[in-house]
Enzyme design. Structure first.
Site, mmCIF file in Angstrom:
data_model
loop_
_atom_site.group_PDB
_atom_site.id
_atom_site.type_symbol
_atom_site.label_atom_id
_atom_site.label_comp_id
_atom_site.label_asym_id
_atom_site.label_seq_id
_atom_site.Cartn_x
_atom_site.Cartn_y
_atom_site.Cartn_z
ATOM 1 N N ASP A 1 0.840 -1.209 0.000
ATOM 2 C CA ASP A 1 0.000 0.000 0.000
ATOM 3 C C ASP A 1 0.874 1.258 0.000
ATOM 4 O O ASP A 1 0.951 1.930 1.023
ATOM 5 C CB ASP A 1 -0.901 -0.065 1.254
ATOM 6 C CG ASP A 1 -1.954 1.017 1.300
ATOM 7 O OD1 ASP A 1 -2.133 1.728 0.315
ATOM 8 O OD2 ASP A 1 -2.601 1.152 2.360
ATOM 9 N N GLU B 1 -2.486 9.914 -1.115
ATOM 10 C CA GLU B 1 -3.700 9.104 -1.326
ATOM 11 C C GLU B 1 -4.398 8.830 -0.004
ATOM 12 O O GLU B 1 -5.616 8.796 0.088
ATOM 13 C CB GLU B 1 -3.342 7.776 -2.009
ATOM 14 C CG GLU B 1 -4.550 6.928 -2.398
ATOM 15 C CD GLU B 1 -4.945 5.872 -1.353
ATOM 16 O OE1 GLU B 1 -5.996 5.248 -1.512
ATOM 17 O OE2 GLU B 1 -4.209 5.698 -0.355
ATOM 18 N N GLU B 2 -3.582 8.602 1.026
ATOM 19 C CA GLU B 2 -4.139 8.131 2.295
ATOM 20 C C GLU B 2 -4.881 9.239 3.062
ATOM 21 O O GLU B 2 -4.465 10.396 3.057
ATOM 22 C CB GLU B 2 -3.016 7.598 3.191
ATOM 23 C CG GLU B 2 -2.262 6.419 2.603
ATOM 24 C CD GLU B 2 -3.060 5.119 2.636
ATOM 25 O OE1 GLU B 2 -4.253 5.150 3.013
ATOM 26 O OE2 GLU B 2 -2.470 4.077 2.295
ATOM 27 N N ASP C 1 -2.964 -0.693 -7.058
ATOM 28 C CA ASP C 1 -2.976 -0.455 -5.614
ATOM 29 C C ASP C 1 -3.084 -1.789 -4.878
ATOM 30 O O ASP C 1 -3.711 -2.731 -5.379
ATOM 31 C CB ASP C 1 -4.148 0.465 -5.246
ATOM 32 C CG ASP C 1 -3.904 1.232 -3.947
ATOM 33 O OD1 ASP C 1 -2.883 0.993 -3.282
ATOM 34 O OD2 ASP C 1 -4.755 2.074 -3.591
ATOM 35 N N HIS D 1 -3.829 -1.850 6.010
ATOM 36 C CA HIS D 1 -3.846 -0.856 7.095
ATOM 37 C C HIS D 1 -3.568 -1.496 8.455
ATOM 38 O O HIS D 1 -4.191 -1.163 9.465
ATOM 39 C CB HIS D 1 -5.164 -0.068 7.097
ATOM 40 C CG HIS D 1 -5.205 0.942 5.987
ATOM 41 N ND1 HIS D 1 -6.170 1.905 5.876
ATOM 42 C CD2 HIS D 1 -4.382 1.127 4.918
ATOM 43 C CE1 HIS D 1 -5.935 2.649 4.796
ATOM 44 N NE2 HIS D 1 -4.872 2.183 4.198
HETATM 45 ZN ZN LIG Z 1 -3.864 2.656 2.328
#
Ligand SMILES: [Zn+2]
Length: 383
Positions: free
Chosen positions: A145, A200-201, A255, A336
């Site tokens: 990620d 992105e996060e 991704d 995550h």
């Molecule tokens: Zn992520």
């Protein structure tokens, strides 16, 4: 990113809005011929592996598997590393930096964009995010990620640069090859662009405004950047005033890749045919014994899943850019989670992704290892 499993009515509205956007903004994107690569060509492209790459934390990944939250020194160090790779390759670099408001105050975000031929009127864009997620509890690596997808993008660029150069030299010399499957003049006006998104996060809970910072900035900027005098492009897109987004045939977004046994599907009808080309690249590599086939089926047949996964493509999708979203569903089990580090990555899986993406991209761009040079001549050693 976040999975949006939408209620049927909402989904219907979503689909209608999205498809109307495509037609109004860009006219009809065309399908194009893929180059029918021979078995030898598929073999040669698969063989373009970096020689030193024998563990998941060597090569590019060794530089990427660090905390790289937007606005931190780690993020800047990774930017510098990515930049150094493309400087060495001789690609055109654009850095799109901005500052945006986040739940943690205003922060800097820098998207990195690399283009083989910045003057080409068309491009296929391969993209991934290079930032890692901020966690209050400590350092998060984000190997899947999205360090691994970023490493795959760099691998594709390194492997295909000699092929792009060979074709450019041949086209400059006025000797295109017209094949039964491909109008090479048209193929040669399409270039390869790689986009590394920052931010992105989400910093807190994922919302429309706390997420995809870099891609929101870039899509808006490119929509407002008009191109002078691109007649070929204007004719193709049926737009008298093309902007930068009009030069994008398709945005391919990778991704959460690198863990074993991903299940990939097509999310958008407009790019089903590209999904099929990617699936076909994998099928050919498997048939030739060129990838590990412990997890034989990565690409799903069915088209029935009602929903999308929110990610960096959102601001482009909303502006009518065709999107191929390459993301496993379900997500890797380490998603995550602090276990998303080098131990989450699987070397045969990473190799397979690299080879799939090389064959897919070479097919899209009409490249092959026999373009003006034999497979033996076109190797990474020339770089
Ligand atoms: Zn992520």
């Amino acid at each position: 990113m976040r999975v949006l499993a939408l209620a049927p009515l909402t989904l219907l509205v979503w689909v209608l809005v999205a498809e109307a956007g495509v037609v109004e903004a860009h006219g009809q994107r065309e399908r194009r011929d893929f180059r029918a690569l021979s078995d030898d060509q598929v073999n040669a492209i698969a063989a373009l592996d970096p020689p030193e790459w024998d563990s998941v934390d060597s090569g590019h990944l060794a530089k990427l598997l660090v905390p790289r939250v937007s606005g931190t020194d780690g993020n800047v160090a990774v930017q510098k590393y990515i930049s150094s790779v493309f400087t060495k390759l001789g690609w055109h670099e654009d850095k799109y930096a901005t500052r945006m408001e986040t739940p943690q105050g205003e922060l800097p975000f820098t998207n990195l964009v690399y283009t083989f031929d910045p003057d080409a009127p068309r491009k296929i864009v391969l993209s991934a995010h290079f930032d890692s997620k901020w966690f209050e509890q400590g350092d998060f690596i984000g190997a899947t990620d999205s360090a691994a997808p970023c490493a795959t993008l760099m691998d594709v660029a390194e492997a295909l640069t000699p092929l792009l150069q060979a074709r450019k030299a041949r086209m400059d010399a006025g000797t295109p090859i017209l094949t039964a499957h491909l109008d090479e003049v048209e193929a040669a006006e399409t270039t390869l662009q790689l986009v590394f998104f920052d931010g992105e996060e989400a910093f807190h809970e994922w919302t429309d405004t706390d997420s995809v910072y870099g891609s929101r900035y870039l899509a808006e900027l490119w929509e407002d950047t008009y191109l002078p005098d691109h007649h070929a492009l204007a004719r193709r897109r049926m737009s008298p005033t093309p902007n930068v987004l009009d030069t994008i045939d398709v945005l391919v977004l990778l991704d959460l890749l690198g863990a074993p046994n991903p299940k990939i599907q097509s999310y958008y009808r407009e790019t089903d045919w590209l999904f099929e080309e990617m699936r076909s690249a994998d099928r050919r590599l498997r048939a030739a014994g060129l990838v590990d086939t412990t997890d034989a089926q990565w690409f799903r047949e069915f088209r029935g899943w009602a929903g999308m996964i929110d990610d960096d493509h959102r601001p482009f999708l909303h502006r009518g850019v065709p999107v191929l979203h390459v993301i496993p569903n379900p997500f890797p089990h380490v998603w995550h989670n602090f276990k998303d580090d080098a131990s989450a990555l699987d070397l045969p899986t990473l190799r397979r992704w690299n080879r799939i993406m090389r064959v897919f991209t070479a097919g899209y761009l009409g490249l092959a290892t026999d373009d003006g040079a034999s497979a033996d001549q076109v190797t990474r050693d020339e770089l």
